[in-house]
Design a protein around this motif. Structure first.
Motif, PDB file in Angstrom:
ATOM      1  N   THR A 207      96.403 -15.435 -23.514  1.00  0.00           N
ATOM      2  CA  THR A 207      95.864 -14.700 -22.366  1.00  0.00           C
ATOM      3  C   THR A 207      96.336 -13.252 -22.384  1.00  0.00           C
ATOM      4  O   THR A 207      95.552 -12.331 -22.129  1.00  0.00           O
ATOM      5  CB  THR A 207      96.284 -15.382 -21.053  1.00  0.00           C
ATOM      6  N   GLN A 208      97.629 -13.017 -22.660  1.00  0.00           N
ATOM      7  CA  GLN A 208      98.130 -11.644 -22.745  1.00  0.00           C
ATOM      8  C   GLN A 208      97.470 -10.884 -23.895  1.00  0.00           C
ATOM      9  O   GLN A 208      97.115  -9.712 -23.744  1.00  0.00           O
ATOM     10  CB  GLN A 208      99.653 -11.659 -22.928  1.00  0.00           C
ATOM     11  N   ALA A 209      97.304 -11.569 -25.023  1.00  0.00           N
ATOM     12  CA  ALA A 209      96.655 -10.924 -26.156  1.00  0.00           C
ATOM     13  C   ALA A 209      95.208 -10.580 -25.827  1.00  0.00           C
ATOM     14  O   ALA A 209      94.715  -9.490 -26.170  1.00  0.00           O
ATOM     15  CB  ALA A 209      96.713 -11.847 -27.377  1.00  0.00           C
ATOM     16  N   GLY A 210      94.521 -11.495 -25.147  1.00  0.00           N
ATOM     17  CA  GLY A 210      93.152 -11.217 -24.736  1.00  0.00           C
ATOM     18  C   GLY A 210      93.074 -10.104 -23.713  1.00  0.00           C
ATOM     19  O   GLY A 210      92.124  -9.320 -23.692  1.00  0.00           O
ATOM     20  N   TRP A 211      94.125 -10.009 -22.850  1.00  0.00           N
ATOM     21  CA  TRP A 211      94.133  -8.958 -21.831  1.00  0.00           C
ATOM     22  C   TRP A 211      94.052  -7.570 -22.457  1.00  0.00           C
ATOM     23  O   TRP A 211      93.374  -6.682 -21.929  1.00  0.00           O
ATOM     24  CB  TRP A 211      95.386  -9.054 -20.962  1.00  0.00           C
ATOM     25  N   LEU A 212      94.715  -7.361 -23.583  1.00  0.00           N
ATOM     26  CA  LEU A 212      94.696  -6.026 -24.177  1.00  0.00           C
ATOM     27  C   LEU A 212      93.286  -5.624 -24.613  1.00  0.00           C
ATOM     28  O   LEU A 212      92.906  -4.457 -24.487  1.00  0.00           O
ATOM     29  CB  LEU A 212      95.654  -5.957 -25.371  1.00  0.00           C
TER      30      LEU A 212
ATOM     31  N   ALA B 204      91.588  -4.779 -21.422  1.00  0.00           N
ATOM     32  CA  ALA B 204      91.938  -3.409 -21.020  1.00  0.00           C
ATOM     33  C   ALA B 204      91.098  -2.404 -21.792  1.00  0.00           C
ATOM     34  O   ALA B 204      90.604  -1.413 -21.236  1.00  0.00           O
ATOM     35  CB  ALA B 204      93.425  -3.165 -21.260  1.00  0.00           C
ATOM     36  N   ASN B 205      90.914  -2.659 -23.093  1.00  0.00           N
ATOM     37  CA  ASN B 205      90.060  -1.804 -23.902  1.00  0.00           C
ATOM     38  C   ASN B 205      88.629  -1.804 -23.369  1.00  0.00           C
ATOM     39  O   ASN B 205      87.976  -0.756 -23.281  1.00  0.00           O
ATOM     40  CB  ASN B 205      90.103  -2.285 -25.352  1.00  0.00           C
ATOM     41  N   ALA B 206      88.148  -2.987 -22.975  1.00  0.00           N
ATOM     42  CA  ALA B 206      86.785  -3.096 -22.458  1.00  0.00           C
ATOM     43  C   ALA B 206      86.648  -2.421 -21.092  1.00  0.00           C
ATOM     44  O   ALA B 206      85.611  -1.824 -20.787  1.00  0.00           O
ATOM     45  CB  ALA B 206      86.391  -4.568 -22.359  1.00  0.00           C
TER      46      ALA B 206
ATOM     47  N   TRP C 109      97.078   2.578 -23.839  1.00  0.00           N
ATOM     48  CA  TRP C 109      96.401   3.151 -25.004  1.00  0.00           C
ATOM     49  C   TRP C 109      95.157   2.365 -25.386  1.00  0.00           C
ATOM     50  O   TRP C 109      94.174   2.955 -25.868  1.00  0.00           O
ATOM     51  CB  TRP C 109      97.379   3.239 -26.180  1.00  0.00           C
ATOM     52  N   ARG C 110      95.156   1.051 -25.150  1.00  0.00           N
ATOM     53  CA  ARG C 110      93.932   0.288 -25.396  1.00  0.00           C
ATOM     54  C   ARG C 110      92.842   0.702 -24.399  1.00  0.00           C
ATOM     55  O   ARG C 110      91.676   0.810 -24.749  1.00  0.00           O
ATOM     56  CB  ARG C 110      94.196  -1.220 -25.287  1.00  0.00           C
ATOM     57  N   PHE C 111      93.247   0.945 -23.147  1.00  0.00           N
ATOM     58  CA  PHE C 111      92.295   1.422 -22.135  1.00  0.00           C
ATOM     59  C   PHE C 111      91.742   2.792 -22.533  1.00  0.00           C
ATOM     60  O   PHE C 111      90.529   3.023 -22.476  1.00  0.00           O
ATOM     61  CB  PHE C 111      92.998   1.501 -20.774  1.00  0.00           C
ATOM     62  N   ALA C 112      92.628   3.693 -22.944  1.00  0.00           N
ATOM     63  CA  ALA C 112      92.196   5.047 -23.314  1.00  0.00           C
ATOM     64  C   ALA C 112      91.282   5.020 -24.533  1.00  0.00           C
ATOM     65  O   ALA C 112      90.283   5.752 -24.598  1.00  0.00           O
ATOM     66  CB  ALA C 112      93.414   5.924 -23.590  1.00  0.00           C
ATOM     67  N   ALA C 113      91.593   4.158 -25.507  1.00  0.00           N
ATOM     68  CA  ALA C 113      90.740   4.053 -26.689  1.00  0.00           C
ATOM     69  C   ALA C 113      89.344   3.575 -26.313  1.00  0.00           C
ATOM     70  O   ALA C 113      88.334   4.039 -26.873  1.00  0.00           O
ATOM     71  CB  ALA C 113      91.366   3.101 -27.709  1.00  0.00           C
ATOM     72  N   GLY C 114      89.253   2.660 -25.350  1.00  0.00           N
ATOM     73  CA  GLY C 114      87.953   2.197 -24.893  1.00  0.00           C
ATOM     74  C   GLY C 114      87.177   3.280 -24.176  1.00  0.00           C
ATOM     75  O   GLY C 114      85.982   3.489 -24.422  1.00  0.00           O
ATOM     76  N   LEU C 115      87.856   3.995 -23.287  1.00  0.00           N
ATOM     77  CA  LEU C 115      87.199   5.062 -22.520  1.00  0.00           C
ATOM     78  C   LEU C 115      86.639   6.144 -23.439  1.00  0.00           C
ATOM     79  O   LEU C 115      85.460   6.518 -23.362  1.00  0.00           O
ATOM     80  CB  LEU C 115      88.207   5.661 -21.526  1.00  0.00           C
ATOM     81  N   LEU C 116      87.471   6.638 -24.327  1.00  0.00           N
ATOM     82  CA  LEU C 116      87.071   7.750 -25.194  1.00  0.00           C
ATOM     83  C   LEU C 116      86.105   7.289 -26.283  1.00  0.00           C
ATOM     84  O   LEU C 116      85.190   8.025 -26.667  1.00  0.00           O
ATOM     85  CB  LEU C 116      88.316   8.383 -25.798  1.00  0.00           C
ATOM     86  N   GLY C 117      86.293   6.060 -26.768  1.00  0.00           N
ATOM     87  CA  GLY C 117      85.378   5.534 -27.767  1.00  0.00           C
ATOM     88  C   GLY C 117      83.980   5.336 -27.215  1.00  0.00           C
ATOM     89  O   GLY C 117      82.987   5.578 -27.912  1.00  0.00           O
TER      90      GLY C 117
END
Length: 391
Positions: free
Chosen positions: A45-50, A53-55, A104-112
């Motif tokens: 679940t924690q691994a999926g959360w990241l 967060a990216n999504a 950083w996963r959130f930021a990578a999703g936003l900018l990507g």
């Protein structure tokens, strides 16, 4: 330089941008996930959360892009998204805390998302006088770039982790960031070449949402289902005691097939202006997602990687092709951004939902089967999509 050569070079630069924002930023995590779980003690679940967060970042990025396109042309947004995504990838290897990884996963999703959606509109503007080349350029943009990133990751990361241990996951992110920086100059050059072609930021015509519900429903099914395979297939193989070389081989095969997929689907894109391409793609992704569980062993994995890889990155190409053939050019950026928002919202549920199923059943393979079912439902929605009237 003749116009055709220039367009192919521009497409190459745009494609390297997808390598950064998709191949690396979204999917290299699937290879590093087993090592990060082992070192940091994460649950599924924690691994999926990241990846959720990216999504979530992808949702914000898609909405922000939709707003910014009212004032700016696509080219500078694409360039900004590529460069800043590279920064987030490098930074992901600098702090192991869950909050930092989430940031950083959130930021990578936003900018990507900002780069991915606008780059699709730029690729659709190439070769407009040649429908087959235009369809091929769209397919190459979505297929070859992401496939290249997956191939490069698959050839290196599992073997590096096997040689240096799971603690080397942080260096994996740092190296990915450095490679992304090396790709940025060509992508930025390509975006600059297309600034004059976009002119300003013309007011887009309204997007006929109600008449496009089938395509939107299919793309939502894609967002929910496809990400499960790319997030957890390496973890599933690790749970089956697959050696590092086998994980690397399957991942690399997926990437090679993704890179080849534009040449398989270009004829379909050129022929159909309705929901048929997306429906066919979703059926193939569903088959590829379920095969590792339904056909255990190396042969099932190989066929799974081929079927999945030849289809998965063509879903964005299908909706871009649908947009190009049914809407005026000034609305392409807005329509693709709306599709991206739909996809991104659905994608937020996929990884953490799959993680919950994996934790509840003790087998992440159950999540792969659930994802396959969702993809088939999406295919039913897509097949209902008709071509829009020319008016």
């Amino acid at each position: 330089m003749n116009p055709a050569t220039r367009n192919w070079l521009i497409l190459a630069g745009l494609t390297l941008g997808v390598c950064v924002t998709n191949g690396f930023a979204r999917f290299a995590y699937g290879l590093l996930l087993p090592a990060m779980r082992a070192e940091l003690g994460w649950s599924y679940t924690q691994a999926g959360w990241l990846n959720t967060a990216n999504a979530l970042g992808y949702v914000v990025g898609a909405v922000l892009t939709l707003v910014l396109l009212r004032r700016l042309p696509p080219a500078p947004l694409f360039a900004f998204g590529v460069w800043t995504t590279a920064i987030t990838l490098f930074a992901t290897g600098l702090n192991e805390a869950l909050w930092a990884q989430s940031l950083w996963r959130f930021a990578a999703g936003l900018l990507g998302a900002m780069s991915f959606a606008t780059g699709g509109a730029l690729a659709a503007a190439l070769f407009t006088d040649n429908p087959r080349r235009n369809a091929l350029s769209i397919a190459i943009y979505f297929g070859v770039g992401g496939g290249m990133g997956i191939v490069l990751s698959g050839l290196s990361l599992p073997l590096v982790l096997a040689l240096y241990g799971t603690s080397a996951w942080a260096w994996g992110w740092i190296v990915i960031g450095v490679v992304s920086f090396a790709f940025c100059p060509f992508s930025l050059w390509a975006a600059r070449q297309l600034r004059p072609a976009t002119g300003g930021a013309p007011r887009p015509a309204p997007v006929p949402l109600r008449r496009m519900l089938g395509e939107f429903g299919g793309y939502a099914g894609f967002g929910l289902g496809y990400i499960v395979y790319l997030t957890f297939i390496a973890a599933w193989m690790t749970a089956q005691d697959a050696p590092a070389w086998q994980i690397a081989g399957v991942w690399t095969l997926v990437g090679l097939c993704i890179s080849a997929s534009p040449f398989l689907w270009r004829g379909v894109f050129a022929r159909f202006a309705n929901g048929v391409p997306l429906a066919l793609i979703l059926v193939n992704i569903a088959i590829g997602s379920s095969l590792p569980v339904l056909w255990p062993g190396p042969v099932g994995l190989i066929i799974s990687a081929i079927v999945f890889g030849l289809s998965v990155f063509m879903a964005p190409g299908a909706i871009t092709n649908f947009t190009r053939q049914n809407l005026p050019q000034e609305s392409w950026g807005a329509a693709i951004s709306l599709f991206t928002v739909t996809f991104a919202v659905a994608q937020t549920l996929g990884p953490v939902g799959a993680g919950l199923i994996g934790d509840a059943t003790g087998d992440i393979g159950a999540s792969l089967l659930a994802a396959s079912g969702i993809l088939l439902i999406g295919a039913l929605a897509a097949i209902s999509q008709k071509r829009l009237p020319s008016d």
